[in-house]
Enzyme design. Structure first.
Site, PDB file in Angstrom:
ATOM      1  N   ASP A  16      -7.487  -3.868  -4.831  1.00 44.01           N
ATOM      2  CA  ASP A  16      -7.025  -2.595  -4.282  1.00 44.01           C
ATOM      3  C   ASP A  16      -5.631  -2.229  -4.780  1.00 44.01           C
ATOM      4  O   ASP A  16      -5.279  -1.047  -4.874  1.00 44.01           O
ATOM      5  CB  ASP A  16      -6.976  -2.631  -2.753  1.00 44.01           C
ATOM      6  CG  ASP A  16      -8.129  -3.351  -2.094  1.00 44.01           C
ATOM      7  OD1 ASP A  16      -8.610  -4.352  -2.645  1.00 44.01           O
ATOM      8  OD2 ASP A  16      -8.532  -2.943  -0.988  1.00 44.01           O
TER       9      ASP A  16
ATOM     10  N   ASP B   7       0.797  -1.222   0.000  1.00 47.09           N
ATOM     11  CA  ASP B   7       0.000   0.000   0.000  1.00 47.09           C
ATOM     12  C   ASP B   7       0.830   1.273   0.000  1.00 47.09           C
ATOM     13  O   ASP B   7       0.344   2.328   0.408  1.00 47.09           O
ATOM     14  CB  ASP B   7      -0.939  -0.008   1.209  1.00 47.09           C
ATOM     15  CG  ASP B   7      -2.161  -0.886   0.980  1.00 47.09           C
ATOM     16  OD1 ASP B   7      -2.723  -0.838  -0.129  1.00 47.09           O
ATOM     17  OD2 ASP B   7      -2.538  -1.624   1.897  1.00 47.09           O
TER      18      ASP B   7
END
Length: 405
Positions: free
Chosen positions: A184, A126
């Site tokens: 994601d 991330d």
């Protein structure tokens, strides 16, 4: 736009043009002054800035806001290693751009200092969220050699999670016989494209394209909805399992996952101009906007297949991400589709700007939006404010403003 407002604008003849495709100019009925219910966009920025000052005052040193629990009047925070850590400084910087309030910039800089050590974090996929939404925005406003170095190091750390056999960046660490990739992860590729532009090293670009192609091949169903998690065999690259983690069921369409994919493939087209990515983004947008379970106000239920629709919770964060994505996609799509996407994004922003979703000043722990859904199956961050909901809401408003000439 509401029908009443649109009718008034039509009567007034307030029409503007904007470029909604790479080759043609579409005529879109856009008001010269936006009129989101109860506040102008400028007023929303001012309210949001005031909210984030409240939030800043509540934060312990070197902690990042995560969510707020209204019943307990309790702010939940995280360390810099939490995947959402970049959204708070990123939102502060967006609001600084919108208001020129130097207090917001000062707070953003304080948080960037606490965040910068994550440039060397190789345990997460991330880093795009964490570092590009924060340092990327800071570098855009005030380019600095330090910011560039941090971002390049972040791109290198992200690249370390790439498996050439799978052709993807690992999302979550798990059993050694698993290689988990979530939809994601498409959102973290923008950092890699930036790194190639900044350094001239094409390996970042190639890695991003390979990951996107692998995801394109394996993550999508025939109706262009997306699985949340693909479990690959790390030794062979074969798909072992297609499932969910945060959605209702393995075969359901988790709303925020669809939004991540839409945004991600829109970015892929922007960065590569490869038409297959534009085609994919259009298919994903149409899947959502044509879905019978999408409410008229365009704020999706937390899962398009939630069993208790129409009583299922809505996810304001998914709506905000969709709005931001659609306001970019309409610049590339054919004109008829572009008008549809712009109109849908406008409806989302109007809805999110109502009292139902936007918090009254001084409430909501300082967050801007209410009614986000983080991880429904785990019962965490359910019907609460979320930092990424705020970030993409303000980003979408900024993109919307850019259409007003």
């Amino acid at each position: 736009m509401t029908r009443i407002l649109m009718k008034a604008l039509l009567i007034s003849g307030l029409f503007l043009q904007f470029n909604c495709s790479s080759s043609k100019t579409a005529v879109i009925e856009v008001p010269q002054k936006t009129n989101i219910p109860t506040k102008t966009i400028s007023g929303i920025y001012q309210d949001a800035a005031a909210q984030y000052k409240i939030l800043a005052a509540k934060l312990p040193a070197n902690r990042f806001p995560k969510t707020y629990h209204a019943k307990k009047d309790s702010l939940e925070t995280s360390g810099s290693d939490w995947w959402c850590s970049g959204f708070y400084p990123g939102t502060l910087l967006y609001l600084f751009q919108a208001t020129n309030d130097k207090q917001l910039n000062s707070e953003a800089n304080r948080m960037l200092e606490a965040l910068k050590k994550e440039q060397f974090n190789t345990s997460t996929h991330d880093l795009g969220f964490m570092m590009y939404c924060s340092f990327g925005k800071a570098n855009e406003i005030t380019p600095k050699a330090e910011y560039k170095d941090i971002l390049v190091n972040s791109a290198k750390s992200l690249s370390s999670r790439f498996n050439p056999k799978v052709g993807a960046i690992k999302s979550w660490d798990s059993d050694k016989n698993e290689f988990l990739v979530i939809i994601d992860n498409m959102m973290n590729l923008e950092l890699l494209f930036w790194a190639t532009r900044a350094t001239g090293d094409s390996s970042f670009y190639k890695l991003a394209v390979t990951h996107a192609n692998t995801t394109l091949k394996n993550h999508f169903r025939l109706d262009y909805s997306s699985y949340h998690v693909i479990n690959y065999d790390p030794a062979t690259g074969a798909v072992q399992q297609k499932r969910t983690a945060q959605g209702y069921a393995d075969e359901s369409a988790w709303a925020r996952g669809q939004a991540w994919g839409l945004y991600g493939y829109t970015v892929m087209y922007r960065e590569t101009k490869d038409p297959k990515y534009l085609t994919q983004a259009i298919h994903m947008a149409d899947f959502m906007l044509n879905h019978p379970n999408l409410p008229e106000d365009k704020i999706p239920y937390w899962d398009f297949n939630a069993p208790n629709i129409p009583n299922a919770l809505r996810d304001a964060s998914a709506g905000a991400i969709n709005a931001a994505a659609l306001l970019e996609l309409c610049r590339y799509a054919p004109n008829a589709a572009a008008r549809k996407y712009f109109s849908a994004a406008e409806t989302i922003l109007q809805t999110l700007s109502t009292d139902t979703y936007r918090a009254a000043p001084g409430t909501n722990g300082g967050f801007i939006l209410k009614h986000g859904v983080g991880h429904h199956p785990a019962g965490t961050e359910v019907d609460t404010p979320l930092t990424y909901g705020d970030y993409y809401y303000i980003e979408a408003l900024r993109r919307y403003q850019a259409f007003i000439k």
